[in-house]
Design an enzyme around this catalytic site. Sequence first.
Site, PDB file in Angstrom:
ATOM      1  CB  SER A  39      -0.963  -0.046   1.193  1.00 33.24           C
ATOM      2  OG  SER A  39      -1.963   0.926   1.076  1.00 33.24           O
ATOM      3  CG  ASP A  96      -2.570   3.993  -2.019  1.00 28.97           C
ATOM      4  OD1 ASP A  96      -3.375   3.923  -2.975  1.00 28.97           O
ATOM      5  OD2 ASP A  96      -2.665   3.283  -1.006  1.00 28.97           O
ATOM      6  CG  ASP A 117      -2.823  -0.558  -2.584  1.00 32.25           C
ATOM      7  OD1 ASP A 117      -2.603   0.620  -2.245  1.00 32.25           O
ATOM      8  OD2 ASP A 117      -3.530  -1.331  -1.911  1.00 32.25           O
ATOM      9  CG  ASP A 166      -6.075   0.930  -1.011  1.00 32.63           C
ATOM     10  OD1 ASP A 166      -5.217   1.830  -0.989  1.00 32.63           O
ATOM     11  OD2 ASP A 166      -6.053  -0.040  -0.221  1.00 32.63           O
TER      12      ASP A 166
END
Length: 463
Positions: free
Chosen positions: A107, A251, A253, A255
Amino acid sequence: MTLIKSISGIRGTIGGNTGENLTPIDTVKFAAAYGTFIKKNNARKEKIKVIIGRDARISGKMISGLVADTLIGLGIDVVDLGLSTTPTVEVAVPLEKAEGGIILTASHNPKQWNALKLLNEKGEFLNGADGEQILKIAESEDFDFADVDNLGTYKKKKNYIKKHIKEVLKLDLVDKKAIKKAKFTVVIDGVNSTGGIAIPALLKELDVKCIELYCEPNGHFPHNPEPLKEHLTDISELVVKKKADLGIVVDPDVDRLALISEDGSMFGEEYTLVACADYVLGKMGGGNTVSNLSSSRALRDVTEKHGGKYTASAVGEVNVVQMMKDTNTVIGGEGNGGIIYPASHYGRDSLVGVALFLSHLAHKKMSCKELRDSYPSYFMSKNKIQLTLKIDVDKILATMAKKYKNEEVNTIDGVKIDFADEWVHLRKSNTEPIIRIYTEATSQEKANALAERFIKEIEEIIK
């Protein structure tokens, strides 16, 4: 260097010693524990399928290969989406009728980190009980690998991000015509990860002019990948220079979604969810919302304006999702820019967030800054204290709760202390060896001062 095992997965730094970092051995062990758990839960099925996908981290290809081969060794069929996003993998699990999914991403953590995020058959994060089972399986190494005639298969599926985009564009409240008519110009910072693939592709489908910044998915993050104000000076300057309508930041990833107004100022991570909720609630004639204890009061204010009920959950996506289901919520998420829209799926999704926000902005026919100024003004300060093994976090939190027992105190997740016009939330992070200290007040100065006060109080307890 650190290895953190939790109910949501395993996260650690690459390299170093086994059991202390995310080494190949730790990766295989945890992937085997997850695969064993999935097999036990689907014991009557002849074939079991798991979806995997990764962000663009330098270690991603290595970690992905280890995970895939371990699952194959357990007799599980693997569908590999390759470079992907967390919400794309979440969407893919039910679409592919898989029994689970693993997202290989740390993340917002820096490039030396990676992680295995674990999903159930709905494409949602595992609950606490399931996570505990996997930790026990990993600890006992109770694995039963398949013989040579029963190994799993491997299949690569490309272009799943395109399929995800199609699903987003099907949503009733995504007004494609209004967005196309608005002729927006947007700068996108993809932090050299998979957001640099997904967000520009979505914007192009909506006829939005896209100016790309750090959109090459090579895993070399050009700045700290957590989308906070102090890390986003480059995009803020470029939005102004290019006279763009707004900036979009995700970010690694994809999300978490942060927005930059046309004057280069932060729209505010907290207000991403507030704006999307305002749009959805307005179109649906009201409804309930949920965010976590560390999120802004502004969502509560907007929800009540539309006649709905706001509820706060413990921090963590799985907790937010459960509370959303319990309260029949139409939209929710986390104040870190995570939009969860059940009409799509129960997971934080920046693609959904972008589509809803642009629909809202197109309907409002106002600038990004004007929209931000139309919401209640709260200001947050997000700080942290690094932990050592000697620090007793539980003792610190209990001491603070006792000290402020005459205020409104919530202890479902750390300690949140609500004062008349400001609040502080203290909690141990699930993903990093830190205590998070979030404060909110009616001015930035007051929020900062409140944070500094509590940091000093905690430091005194540590001494």
